[in-house]
Design an enzyme around this catalytic site. Structure first.
Site, short mmCIF file in Angstrom:
data_model
loop_
_atom_site.label_atom_id
_atom_site.label_comp_id
_atom_site.label_asym_id
_atom_site.label_seq_id
_atom_site.Cartn_x
_atom_site.Cartn_y
_atom_site.Cartn_z
N ILE A 1 -6.86 8.59 9.82
CA ILE A 1 -8.18 9.22 9.84
C ILE A 1 -9.18 8.15 10.29
CG2 ILE A 1 -9.95 10.46 8.52
CD1 ILE A 1 -7.25 11.94 8.51
N TYR B 1 0.84 -1.21 0.00
CA TYR B 1 0.00 0.00 0.00
C TYR B 1 0.87 1.26 0.00
CZ TYR B 1 -3.15 3.44 2.26
OH TYR B 1 -3.88 4.56 2.60
N1 LIG Z 1 -8.43 6.00 6.79
C1 LIG Z 1 -7.18 6.37 6.88
O1 LIG Z 1 -6.62 6.46 7.99
C2 LIG Z 1 -6.41 6.71 5.65
C3 LIG Z 1 -5.13 7.26 5.80
C4 LIG Z 1 -4.42 7.64 4.68
C5 LIG Z 1 -4.98 7.49 3.43
N2 LIG Z 1 -6.23 6.95 3.29
C6 LIG Z 1 -6.77 6.84 1.94
O2 LIG Z 1 -7.99 7.56 1.87
C7 LIG Z 1 -8.87 6.97 0.91
C8 LIG Z 1 -10.22 6.68 1.55
O3 LIG Z 1 -10.03 5.82 2.63
P1 LIG Z 1 -11.19 5.51 3.68
O4 LIG Z 1 -10.48 5.14 4.93
O5 LIG Z 1 -12.17 6.65 3.70
O6 LIG Z 1 -11.85 4.19 3.04
P2 LIG Z 1 -13.23 3.39 3.41
O7 LIG Z 1 -13.82 3.96 4.64
O8 LIG Z 1 -12.93 1.94 3.35
O9 LIG Z 1 -14.15 3.71 2.16
C9 LIG Z 1 -13.74 3.30 0.90
C10 LIG Z 1 -14.81 3.67 -0.11
O10 LIG Z 1 -14.36 3.26 -1.40
C11 LIG Z 1 -15.24 2.23 -1.92
N3 LIG Z 1 -14.36 1.30 -2.60
C12 LIG Z 1 -13.34 0.58 -2.08
N4 LIG Z 1 -12.75 -0.16 -3.02
C13 LIG Z 1 -13.42 0.08 -4.18
C14 LIG Z 1 -13.29 -0.38 -5.50
N5 LIG Z 1 -12.34 -1.27 -5.83
N6 LIG Z 1 -14.13 0.08 -6.43
C15 LIG Z 1 -15.10 0.98 -6.12
N7 LIG Z 1 -15.27 1.47 -4.88
C16 LIG Z 1 -14.44 1.02 -3.93
C17 LIG Z 1 -15.95 1.67 -0.69
O11 LIG Z 1 -17.21 1.10 -0.99
P3 LIG Z 1 -17.32 -0.51 -1.29
O12 LIG Z 1 -16.61 -1.19 -0.17
O13 LIG Z 1 -18.79 -0.76 -1.34
O14 LIG Z 1 -16.66 -0.71 -2.60
C18 LIG Z 1 -16.12 2.96 0.12
O15 LIG Z 1 -17.17 3.75 -0.40
C19 LIG Z 1 -8.14 5.73 0.40
O16 LIG Z 1 -7.45 6.03 -0.78
C20 LIG Z 1 -7.15 5.43 1.51
O17 LIG Z 1 -6.03 4.72 1.05
C21 LIG Z 1 -6.95 6.54 4.38
#
Ligand SMILES: NC(=O)c1ccc[n+]([C@@H]2O[C@H](COP(=O)([O-])OP(=O)(O)OC[C@H]3O[C@@H](n4cnc5c(N)ncnc54)[C@H](OP(=O)(O)O)[C@@H]3O)[C@@H](O)[C@H]2O)c1
Length: 267
Positions: free
Chosen positions: A192, A159
């Site tokens: 986050i 990742y």
């Molecule tokens: N949370 C953190 O601490 C953190 C830190 C740094 C960076 N990030 C980045 O921030 C972004 C958002 O993260 P998050 O934590 O908000 O994620 P999350 O809560 O898991 O939400 C992910 C969203 O994307 C959709 N999704 C996932 N895989 C998909 C796919 N292959 N095709 C279409 N839709 C997809 C999910 O819906 P479905 O499951 O229904 O597909 C959901 O709506 C990501 O790029 C992550 O790497 C997160």
């Protein structure tokens, strides 16, 4: 933890703008969808699962955008129904790789991680950029991670490497398309508190045989601590994205904005 936003939005700021936010049904994506809609944008989003009954958007396309077919379906629907987009937020990403260090990761783990965190954005940009370039205007955001320069090896090395590639790609893209009216920036969140982050905490707790609070604290410690004393919130990231896609940020281009409560320990 993606409740109602605590920030006020100008309901006319994005009037007439069409936005696509990938992965807008949970976490940061959901908060970004809500924030852009509150600013008056027409907002489309995507996810693999159906749109939750509690959510309304102008266009929802159910597709797995870690695949070529999924991206093609999203691009087709967005072009047919909206005629293109003015704002593209490439938010989909994350890691479901097993813990256990680098030797626990096989080719499939690497490939899936790169497909979801890099290729989804590259392919979507390729599908929607031509319209932006034709109109001579548009804004693209790539959601990367502080792990691109602070890689953790226990479960998320693939990742971290994929996000590093995304940030580098984003910078190169900005140089190419900036002179033609399209702004490109990266947002790099730290920890986050989203459902994905909560799932990671649960996996770490299970692996270590501890409770989730201990695992959460361990995760914060493994990052070297979070100086503000807590993880960030999805609506805080959404606020940064809303600023960056707005005309208030018209001269911000080719940059990466870190939002991590001070986690990255060096300048
Ligand atoms: N949370 C953190 O601490 C953190 C830190 C740094 C960076 N990030 C980045 O921030 C972004 C958002 O993260 P998050 O934590 O908000 O994620 P999350 O809560 O898991 O939400 C992910 C969203 O994307 C959709 N999704 C996932 N895989 C998909 C796919 N292959 N095709 C279409 N839709 C997809 C999910 O819906 P479905 O499951 O229904 O597909 C959901 O709506 C990501 O790029 C992550 O790497 C997160």
């Amino acid at each position: 933890m993606s409740g109602a936003t605590r920030f006020l939005a100008d309901p006319t700021e994005f009037a007439g703008k069409r936005a696509l936010v990938t992965g807008g049904t949970k976490g940061m994506g959901e908060a970004i969808v809500r924030r852009l809609a509150a600013g008056g944008a027409t907002v489309a989003t995507t996810a693999r699962s159906p749109l939750p009954g509690s959510q309304t958007v102008d266009l929802f396309v159910q597709a797995d955008i870690s695949t070529r077919e999924g991206v093609d379906k999203v691009v087709r629907n967005v072009l047919d129904r909206l005629g293109g987009v003015d704002i593209l937020v490439n938010n989909v990403g994350g890691s479901s790789a097993p813990s256990g260090g680098v030797l626990a990761l096989g080719d499939e783990d690497w490939q899936h991680t790169i497909d979801a965190n890099l290729f989804a954005a590259v392919r979507l940009d390729r599908g929607l950029l031509p319209g932006m370039l034709e109109r001579g205007t548009g804004v693209i955001i790539h959601i990367s991670s502080i792990q691109r320069r602070l890689p953790l090896f226990e479960a998320t090395l693939a990742y971290a490497a994929a996000k590093a590639a995304l940030t580098t790609y984003s910078k190169g893209l900005s140089k190419e398309v900036g002179p033609r009216g399209v702004r490109v920036n990266t947002v790099a969140p730290g920890f986050i508190e989203t459902p994905a982050a909560q799932r990671l905490v649960a996996r770490l707790a299970e692996k270590a045989g501890t409770d989730q609070n201990t695992a959460r604290r361990g995760l914060m410690d493994s990052l070297g601590g979070i100086p503000i004393g807590r993880p960030g919130r999805p609506d805080e990231v959404a606020e940064l994205v809303a600023f960056l896609v707005s005309d208030r940020a018209a001269s911000i281009h080719g940059s990466e904005y870190v939002i991590d409560g001070g986690t990255v320990p060096a300048v």
